[in-house]
Design an enzyme around this catalytic site. Sequence first.
Site, mmCIF file in Angstrom:
data_model
loop_
_atom_site.group_PDB
_atom_site.id
_atom_site.type_symbol
_atom_site.label_atom_id
_atom_site.label_comp_id
_atom_site.label_asym_id
_atom_site.label_seq_id
_atom_site.Cartn_x
_atom_site.Cartn_y
_atom_site.Cartn_z
ATOM 1 C CG HIS A 1 -3.917 -3.317 2.792
ATOM 2 N ND1 HIS A 1 -2.911 -2.902 3.639
ATOM 3 C CD2 HIS A 1 -4.555 -2.189 2.385
ATOM 4 C CE1 HIS A 1 -2.940 -1.582 3.750
ATOM 5 N NE2 HIS A 1 -3.929 -1.124 2.992
ATOM 6 C CD GLU B 1 -1.888 -6.387 5.007
ATOM 7 O OE1 GLU B 1 -2.130 -5.176 5.095
ATOM 8 O OE2 GLU B 1 -1.141 -6.878 4.122
ATOM 9 C CB CYS C 1 -0.990 -0.036 1.163
ATOM 10 S SG CYS C 1 -2.347 1.172 0.981
#
Length: 207
Positions: A185, A187, A85
């Site tokens: 992202h 994650e 990001c």
Amino acid sequence: MTGVPRSIAVLDYGMGNLHSVSRAIAKVGGNPHVAREPGEVAGADALVIPGVGAFGACVRALTERGLDRAIHDFVGTGRPVFGVCLGMQVLFKESDEDPEEGLSIVPGRSRKLPPDVKVPHMGWNTVGWSGEHPYVAGIPGGTRFYFVHSYAPDVIEGTTVGITDYGRAFSSVVASDNVFATQFHPEKSSDAGLQIYESFVKAVSDT
């Protein structure tokens, strides 16, 4: 997973989602540790640069801690680097968001998303592959990932690996030598995001 988990530094400069990134890396067999000092970066086998917030503040936070030079030195060693990001955007030279110059590790500029779309671009969107990279091998084109951003780099020939459209086409994945970065992202992107981290961890372990 083959190989022995090696030390993966997750950079803490006061603006990163480092805990969720660290948890995701650990979940796929990695050995993450939070790095706050240049020396902690230098001793790692791989480096992750997470980030949320504003471009200029990010650059200044890195510079104040001496982490800008630590990142450059680490890139120069050839060891794997992964930007996430804002941690991707700061790798570029410039951003519309702030006159502060970025790290200039990846050529190009991040530009504000068009005025005819709602910003920030928040939520799930698809990524189409324009190039190959081992971290995304086996992930189908059109897979959805989770985004939160208002600026994004243009599509860059030879550097862009993944393209997403939101008001305009932009680079959602870039790679240059040992540097790999995503605008989304991983994650927060369910199994596909974890697959990218798993491929990264495997590459680190196999080096």
